[in-house]
Design a protein around this motif. Structure first.
Motif, short mmCIF file in Angstrom:
data_model
loop_
_atom_site.label_atom_id
_atom_site.label_comp_id
_atom_site.label_asym_id
_atom_site.label_seq_id
_atom_site.Cartn_x
_atom_site.Cartn_y
_atom_site.Cartn_z
N VAL A 1 0.85 -1.20 0.00
CA VAL A 1 0.00 0.00 0.00
C VAL A 1 0.87 1.24 0.00
O VAL A 1 2.08 1.18 0.28
CB VAL A 1 -0.94 0.01 1.22
CG1 VAL A 1 -1.91 -1.15 1.18
CG2 VAL A 1 -0.13 -0.01 2.51
N SER A 2 0.27 2.36 -0.30
CA SER A 2 0.98 3.63 -0.30
C SER A 2 1.49 3.95 1.11
O SER A 2 0.82 3.70 2.11
CB SER A 2 0.04 4.74 -0.77
OG SER A 2 0.70 5.99 -0.77
N ALA A 3 2.72 4.47 1.18
CA ALA A 3 3.35 4.82 2.45
C ALA A 3 3.75 6.29 2.43
O ALA A 3 3.88 6.89 1.35
CB ALA A 3 4.57 3.93 2.68
N PRO A 4 3.98 6.89 3.59
CA PRO A 4 4.45 8.29 3.62
C PRO A 4 5.75 8.45 2.85
O PRO A 4 6.62 7.58 2.90
CB PRO A 4 4.65 8.55 5.12
CG PRO A 4 3.75 7.58 5.80
CD PRO A 4 3.76 6.35 4.95
N SER A 5 5.87 9.56 2.15
CA SER A 5 7.05 9.78 1.29
C SER A 5 8.35 9.79 2.08
O SER A 5 9.40 9.41 1.55
CB SER A 5 6.89 11.08 0.51
OG SER A 5 6.77 12.18 1.41
N ASN A 6 8.30 10.19 3.35
CA ASN A 6 9.53 10.25 4.13
C ASN A 6 10.05 8.88 4.55
O ASN A 6 11.12 8.76 5.14
CB ASN A 6 9.37 11.15 5.36
CG ASN A 6 8.29 10.66 6.32
OD1 ASN A 6 7.70 9.59 6.12
ND2 ASN A 6 8.03 11.44 7.35
N GLU A 7 9.30 7.82 4.24
CA GLU A 7 9.77 6.47 4.52
C GLU A 7 10.62 5.92 3.38
O GLU A 7 11.24 4.86 3.51
CB GLU A 7 8.59 5.54 4.81
CG GLU A 7 7.87 5.88 6.11
CD GLU A 7 6.76 4.91 6.44
OE1 GLU A 7 6.66 3.85 5.78
OE2 GLU A 7 5.98 5.21 7.37
N TYR B 1 -8.20 -1.93 17.42
CA TYR B 1 -7.52 -0.80 16.79
C TYR B 1 -6.02 -1.06 16.76
O TYR B 1 -5.46 -1.64 17.69
CB TYR B 1 -7.79 0.50 17.56
CG TYR B 1 -9.24 0.83 17.73
CD1 TYR B 1 -9.95 1.46 16.73
CD2 TYR B 1 -9.91 0.51 18.92
CE1 TYR B 1 -11.30 1.78 16.89
CE2 TYR B 1 -11.26 0.81 19.08
CZ TYR B 1 -11.95 1.44 18.07
OH TYR B 1 -13.28 1.74 18.24
N ASP B 2 -5.36 -0.62 15.67
CA ASP B 2 -3.92 -0.82 15.53
C ASP B 2 -3.37 0.23 14.59
O ASP B 2 -3.88 0.39 13.46
CB ASP B 2 -3.62 -2.23 14.99
CG ASP B 2 -2.15 -2.62 15.11
OD1 ASP B 2 -1.88 -3.82 15.28
OD2 ASP B 2 -1.28 -1.72 15.02
N ASN B 3 -2.34 0.96 15.02
CA ASN B 3 -1.74 1.99 14.17
C ASN B 3 -0.93 1.40 13.02
O ASN B 3 -0.44 2.13 12.16
CB ASN B 3 -0.86 2.92 15.00
CG ASN B 3 -1.66 3.84 15.90
OD1 ASN B 3 -2.80 4.20 15.58
ND2 ASN B 3 -1.09 4.22 17.04
N ALA B 4 -0.76 0.10 13.01
CA ALA B 4 -0.10 -0.59 11.91
C ALA B 4 -1.03 -1.69 11.40
O ALA B 4 -0.61 -2.82 11.14
CB ALA B 4 1.24 -1.17 12.36
N MET B 5 -2.28 -1.35 11.24
CA MET B 5 -3.32 -2.32 10.85
C MET B 5 -3.07 -2.92 9.48
O MET B 5 -2.63 -2.24 8.55
CB MET B 5 -4.69 -1.64 10.86
CG MET B 5 -5.84 -2.55 10.49
SD MET B 5 -6.10 -3.85 11.72
CE MET B 5 -6.87 -2.88 13.02
N THR B 6 -3.37 -4.21 9.37
CA THR B 6 -3.37 -4.91 8.09
C THR B 6 -4.60 -5.81 8.06
O THR B 6 -5.23 -6.08 9.09
CB THR B 6 -2.11 -5.80 7.91
OG1 THR B 6 -2.14 -6.85 8.87
CG2 THR B 6 -0.84 -4.99 8.05
N VAL B 7 -4.94 -6.29 6.88
CA VAL B 7 -6.07 -7.21 6.74
C VAL B 7 -5.82 -8.46 7.56
O VAL B 7 -6.70 -8.98 8.25
CB VAL B 7 -6.30 -7.56 5.26
CG1 VAL B 7 -7.41 -8.60 5.12
CG2 VAL B 7 -6.64 -6.32 4.46
N GLU B 8 -4.58 -8.95 7.49
CA GLU B 8 -4.24 -10.19 8.22
C GLU B 8 -4.37 -10.02 9.72
O GLU B 8 -4.80 -10.93 10.43
CB GLU B 8 -2.83 -10.64 7.85
CG GLU B 8 -2.71 -11.29 6.47
CD GLU B 8 -2.81 -10.27 5.34
OE1 GLU B 8 -3.11 -10.68 4.22
OE2 GLU B 8 -2.61 -9.07 5.60
#
Length: 271
Positions: free
Chosen positions: A181-187, A248-255
């Motif tokens: 998925v799209s990630a922040p450009s600073n990564e 809730y999870d700040n690093a959520m994924t479908v899995e």
């Protein structure tokens, strides 16, 4: 001249008696022919040469043919008079095929190196994550300690997408694999090893490009094992559509959501 040995036994000892006859390739009554120096495609004639002092002048490969036609010399092989290369080629009497211990030598013409492929137009799609299980782009992999965006684009010719990661890595594919998925450009912040002014992704992050004038990259819908994707739904008229559990999870994924909801028949992700 070609010699044929004959063995004669006398008083228990063996002696060799040598006889010779005229070579059928060069009849006695045929006058020497003028050396043919017509151009052979991709080669230029270097004239008549002797064999080397110790062995063959050319030792890379050997080829024999009763219909022979013209096609680093070793030490001791030197130019010889042209009329000493007097044998006609069996397959074409207008060409010369050396003589006894004599070669008609040809050298390959210098050719220009093939041009470097020019990559097609490509458009940046931004920084993207790797897939949940494996690479986001799985069509082809290419590494280069002098990596640039153009090199990766050239290596990925024929694919729809390419991406650069971790200074020197290049990946090609026609679609993003599930979980990318799209990630922040600073990564995406690592400079390319071949051009410090270009960015070559990050840690498990790709600078993603599409060939052509740019198309919308749609990340694939990830479908965890034992589930099927049913589409996009609204919330309920009064409250949540799914009320069994909330996570809730700040690093959520479908899995991750699927793992938390494994005791339920349905699960959904929002916001």
């Amino acid at each position: 001249m070609i010699s044929h040995p004959a063995f004669i036994a006398t008083f228990g000892l063996s002696f060799i008696s040598t006889f010779a006859h005229a070579s059928p390739l060069q009849p006695r009554d045929r006058p020497p022919r003028i050396l043919d120096t017509r151009a052979v495609p991709d080669y230029t004639s270097k004239g008549c040469y002797t064999e080397a002092t110790k062995g063959r002048a050319l030792t890379g490969n050997a080829y024999f043919d009763s219909l022979m036609t013209v096609e680093n010399l070793n030490e001791g092989s030197v130019p010889a008079s042209e009329d000493s290369c007097s044998f006609n080629c069996p397959g074409n009497p207008d060409e010369k095929c050396g003589a006894g211990n004599r070669l008609n030598v040809y050298e390959r013409l210098a050719t220009a190196p093939p041009p470097t492929p020019t990559p097609s137009t490509y458009t940046s799609e931004g920084c993207y994550t790797e897939a949940t299980r494996g690479r986001a782009l799985s069509g082809k992999t290419y590494y280069d300690d002098a990596m640039t965006t153009a090199k990766c684009a050239s290596a990925c010719t024929g694919f729809d997408l390419f991406g650069l990661e971790y200074y020197r890595e290049c990946y090609c594919g026609n679609k993003l694999q599930p979980g990318s998925v799209s990630a922040p450009s600073n990564e995406c912040y690592h400079p390319c090893t071949g051009d410090k002014n270009e960015i070559c992704g990050g840690d498990n992050r790709l600078n993603l490009y599409t060939f052509g004038s740019g198309t919308t990259v749609t990340p694939p819908v990830s479908t965890p094992k034992d589930y099927t994707f049913d589409g996009c739904f609204t919330e309920a008229t009064s409250g949540r559509a799914l009320t069994g559990s909330v996570y809730y999870d700040n690093a959520m994924t479908v899995e991750k959501c699927a793992a938390v909801c494994k005791a339920f028949t349905l699960f959904g992700l929002e916001y």
